[in-house]
Design a protein around this motif. Structure first.
Motif, short mmCIF file in Angstrom:
data_model
loop_
_atom_site.label_atom_id
_atom_site.label_comp_id
_atom_site.label_asym_id
_atom_site.label_seq_id
_atom_site.Cartn_x
_atom_site.Cartn_y
_atom_site.Cartn_z
N UNK A 130 -12.69 10.73 -15.49
CA UNK A 130 -12.69 11.81 -14.52
C UNK A 130 -13.99 11.77 -13.73
N UNK A 131 -13.92 12.02 -12.45
CA UNK A 131 -15.12 11.96 -11.61
C UNK A 131 -15.75 13.35 -11.52
N UNK A 132 -17.02 13.39 -11.21
CA UNK A 132 -17.76 14.64 -11.13
C UNK A 132 -18.64 14.62 -9.89
N UNK A 133 -19.36 15.71 -9.71
CA UNK A 133 -20.22 15.83 -8.53
C UNK A 133 -21.24 14.71 -8.45
N UNK A 134 -21.71 14.25 -9.60
CA UNK A 134 -22.79 13.27 -9.62
C UNK A 134 -22.33 11.88 -10.03
N UNK A 135 -21.02 11.67 -10.19
CA UNK A 135 -20.53 10.37 -10.65
C UNK A 135 -19.45 9.85 -9.71
N UNK A 136 -19.67 8.62 -9.21
CA UNK A 136 -18.65 7.92 -8.43
C UNK A 136 -18.26 6.66 -9.18
N UNK A 137 -16.95 6.43 -9.29
CA UNK A 137 -16.42 5.24 -9.95
C UNK A 137 -15.70 4.42 -8.88
N UNK A 138 -16.28 3.29 -8.50
CA UNK A 138 -15.79 2.52 -7.37
C UNK A 138 -15.82 1.03 -7.69
N UNK A 139 -14.86 0.27 -7.15
CA UNK A 139 -15.01 -1.18 -7.17
C UNK A 139 -16.11 -1.57 -6.20
N UNK A 140 -16.58 -2.79 -6.32
CA UNK A 140 -17.63 -3.26 -5.42
C UNK A 140 -17.16 -3.17 -3.97
N UNK A 141 -15.91 -3.55 -3.71
CA UNK A 141 -15.41 -3.53 -2.34
C UNK A 141 -15.28 -2.10 -1.82
N UNK A 142 -14.98 -1.15 -2.71
CA UNK A 142 -14.95 0.25 -2.30
C UNK A 142 -16.35 0.75 -1.95
N UNK A 143 -17.35 0.30 -2.70
CA UNK A 143 -18.74 0.67 -2.38
C UNK A 143 -19.08 0.16 -0.99
N UNK A 144 -18.75 -1.10 -0.73
CA UNK A 144 -19.06 -1.68 0.58
C UNK A 144 -18.34 -0.94 1.70
N UNK A 145 -17.05 -0.64 1.48
CA UNK A 145 -16.27 0.05 2.50
C UNK A 145 -16.80 1.46 2.76
N UNK A 146 -17.21 2.16 1.70
CA UNK A 146 -17.74 3.51 1.87
C UNK A 146 -19.03 3.50 2.67
N UNK A 147 -19.93 2.57 2.35
CA UNK A 147 -21.18 2.47 3.10
C UNK A 147 -20.92 2.07 4.55
N UNK A 148 -19.97 1.16 4.75
CA UNK A 148 -19.66 0.73 6.12
C UNK A 148 -19.15 1.90 6.95
N UNK A 198 -19.74 5.14 6.48
CA UNK A 198 -20.79 6.13 6.69
C UNK A 198 -21.85 5.65 7.68
N UNK A 199 -21.97 4.33 7.87
CA UNK A 199 -23.01 3.80 8.75
C UNK A 199 -22.46 3.33 10.09
N UNK A 200 -21.15 3.54 10.31
CA UNK A 200 -20.56 3.15 11.58
C UNK A 200 -20.24 1.67 11.69
N UNK A 201 -20.11 0.99 10.56
CA UNK A 201 -19.82 -0.45 10.59
C UNK A 201 -18.39 -0.75 10.16
N UNK A 202 -17.54 0.25 10.26
CA UNK A 202 -16.17 0.13 9.77
C UNK A 202 -15.42 -1.04 10.41
N UNK A 203 -15.72 -1.32 11.69
CA UNK A 203 -14.98 -2.37 12.40
C UNK A 203 -15.27 -3.75 11.85
N UNK A 204 -16.35 -3.89 11.07
CA UNK A 204 -16.70 -5.19 10.51
C UNK A 204 -15.92 -5.52 9.25
N UNK A 205 -15.28 -4.50 8.67
CA UNK A 205 -14.49 -4.73 7.47
C UNK A 205 -13.22 -5.49 7.83
N UNK A 206 -12.84 -6.39 6.97
CA UNK A 206 -11.62 -7.15 7.20
C UNK A 206 -11.17 -7.81 5.92
N UNK A 207 -10.41 -8.86 6.06
CA UNK A 207 -9.87 -9.53 4.89
C UNK A 207 -10.82 -10.51 4.24
N UNK A 208 -11.97 -10.82 4.88
CA UNK A 208 -12.92 -11.76 4.31
C UNK A 208 -13.90 -11.02 3.41
#
Length: 552
Positions: free
Chosen positions: A279-297, A299-309
């Motif tokens: 179960x997730x909480x206010x202070x805990x995030x459970x993410x795959x590495x690719x989910x971490x990358x996608x979330x940061x992208x 939030x930083x406006x780099x969403x268009x750089x995400x793709x299949x590579x």
């Protein structure tokens, strides 16, 4: 009688002559303090800035008085010379200089109070605290040992017969007259104590002890002590040694302290299972590495750089960190060997080093723990760990039956890898003619019917060596008996997945299917075999079965 943490000392501590004094004090405190008191042995903690890092031989929690930090020194004689240096004479009459026990206890007290005040339930609470020094083999000095070391904060050999009352005298000598309260004492205990006992919720993940509280083995006890004292730690162990269990506990406790915690892994099914279990909480995030990358992208406006590579994702994460900065206090990486397999040879600036770029997600010095498989036959090659990383190893297989462990052990090379698992049935090997898919399906149905006589459907999984074979089975005449989605608890369908996607997970019964793959992929065979806790059946072509039989 006080409640002790741990309730039983590991043999390695009891038999260690250097800890004789601590063991004596442990046993005496247990029998001399009342039931309302919690006594915690060998306590360590980390802070965000490093200023409040600390450790203590003992911490006593009493809702009526507060907390007491105790420093214990062995030896038959302990004294302070005119220059302020402390000395100890051992039972063998060897004289050694030692750290100032009063300063150690006092410093640990202040550090611990600062750390406890960061907990959500204690931020605005008064925490009455005191410190003490116990010299269990030293006669009473009869006098103060300095202005900061009054006799009233010491317990000597004559006090060991009634140590409980002596502890209360020390407490009252320094006490503020205010109580800690039961609620605050419980909050402090939950933060400091659970290093030694895991709740049934986590036991259900291991399965072998689903009806009992899971106890840490002696090796895990030592490893978890190290986790609590080191900012950078790598925990190695073969399959089933409890790496994920310890990673979960570290994540849960970090979040409970209000630390912004990232728990990441490579595999999506493992991430989903962890999220359901924890179960997730206010202070805990459970993410795959690719989910971490996608979330940061995002939030930083780099969403268009995400793709299949996906190979570009670490670079995108590194770029995003330069825009919005890091945001975690704790990063925990489970099944970290999967990250190294993706490529760990580039520089940090190139950001294709998956582990290095995750460490950059820490805001400040932070805490970075990695848990990884030590099988050099499968995950060979150089693994580059962050600077100043402390390495520990888990050496007992707690997941698999002895019979399954014996099979897996032949596919393993690395540190000592023993078993503490129960006795179970021998693995069953079933061969079908090379390339005969219909015979494979017949063997699959037969073996499932046999397994279902003793194991519930929701405790059984079929693991297939590759995606194309899995799809072929699901589309076949028997495909209606299976599901490749995890939400099947309400149905009578048997879970089916690839070995790769099921990495990090486990099941009471596993039916493993290969079609000439195992001889070509030791990793597939090793991972597949070790997913089974008790019942294992392997269906394969001649090359698969011969490989399993002769693996060394």
């Amino acid at each position: 009688m006080a409640t002790m943490y741990p309730d039983v000392l590991p043999d390695s501590i009891v038999s260690d002559p250097r800890r004789r004094a601590e063991v004596d004090v442990y046993r005496t405190l247990a029998n001399s303090l009342p039931a309302r008191c919690d006594v915690l042995y060998s306590v360590g903690w980390l802070s965000l800035d490093g200023v409040s890092d600390g450790e203590a031989d003992f911490v006593v929690l009493d809702p009526d008085r507060g907390l007491l930090v105790i420093e214990v020194k062995g030896g038959i004689k302990v004294w302070r010379d005119g220059g302020g240096q402390w000395w100890s004479e051992s039972h063998g009459h060897h004289v050694n200089d030692i750290k100032d026990p009063v300063r150690q206890a006092m410093s640990s007290k202040h550090q611990l109070v600062r750390k406890l005040k960061t907990l959500p339930g204690l931020r605005d609470q008064w925490i009455p605290a005191a410190h003490a020094v116990i010299l269990p083999a030293v006669s009473d000095s009869g006098q103060d040992m300095g202005p900061d070391a009054p006799r009233s904060i010491f317990a000597f050999a004559p006090d060991m017969g009634d140590l409980g009352n002596k502890i209360f005298e020390i407490w009252d000598y320094q006490g503020s007259g205010k109580s800690l309260g039961q609620k605050n004492a419980d909050t402090a205990r939950k933060f400091l104590a659970p290093s030694f006992e895991l709740s049934p919720k986590w036991g259900q993940m291991l399965g072998a002890a689903e009806q009992e509280i899971v106890r840490l083995t002696e090796t895990q006890f030592n490893v978890f002590e190290a986790i609590g004292r080191n900012r950078r730690i790598a925990v190695y162990g073969g399959a089933g040694t409890g790496k994920t269990l310890l990673a979960i506990e570290k994540a849960r406790r970090s979040a409970a302290q209000g630390l912004r915690t990232l728990f990441t892994c490579f595999n999506r099914p493992l991430r989903d299972e962890l999220a359901r279990k924890i179960g997730e909480s206010e202070f805990l995030e459970i993410l795959t590495f690719h989910q971490v990358c996608a979330q940061y992208a995002k939030e930083s406006g780099l969403n268009e750089k995400l793709g299949g590579n996906y190979d570009e994702y670490p670079k995108i994460l590194n770029e995003a960190l330069g825009i919005i900065g890091p945001k975690y206090d704790v990063v925990i990486v489970d099944e970290a060997q999967d990250f190294y397999q993706q490529g760990n040879n580039a520089t940090v600036d190139g950001a294709t080093d998956w582990i290095a770029v995750l460490e950059l997600c820490l805001d400040g010095p932070g805490i970075f723990n990695v848990f990884l498989d030590s099988n050099q036959l499968v995950y060979g090659g150089e693994i580059v760990l962050p600077d100043e990383t402390t390495v520990w190893e888990l050496t007992e297989n707690l997941r698999n039956s002895r019979q399954i462990h014996g099979l897996a052990r032949r596919m393993y090379s690395g540190s000592i890898f023993g078993t503490a698992g129960p006795t179970g049935p021998e693995p069953v090997l079933v061969q079908f003619d090379d390339g005969d898919f219909d015979m494979l399906l017949d063997r699959l149905v037969q073996e499932l019917s046999r397994i279902e006589q003793t194991v519930d459907v929701d405790q059984t999984v079929v693991l297939v060596s590759n995606r194309s074979l899995l799809n072929r089975i699901l589309e076949s005449k028997v495909g209606g008996r299976f599901t490749s989605t995890p939400e099947v608890s309400h149905s009578r369908l048997v879970k089916m997945d690839t070995i790769a996607r099921f990495k990090g997970l486990e099941s009471s019964a596993v039916l493993l299917i290969g079609m000439g793959d195992f001889a070509e992929s030791l990793e597939a065979a090793y991972v597949g075999v070790t997913r089974a806790r008790t019942v294992l059946t392997i269906i394969g072509q001649r090359s698969d079965i011969e490989f399993i039989r002769t693996a060394k």
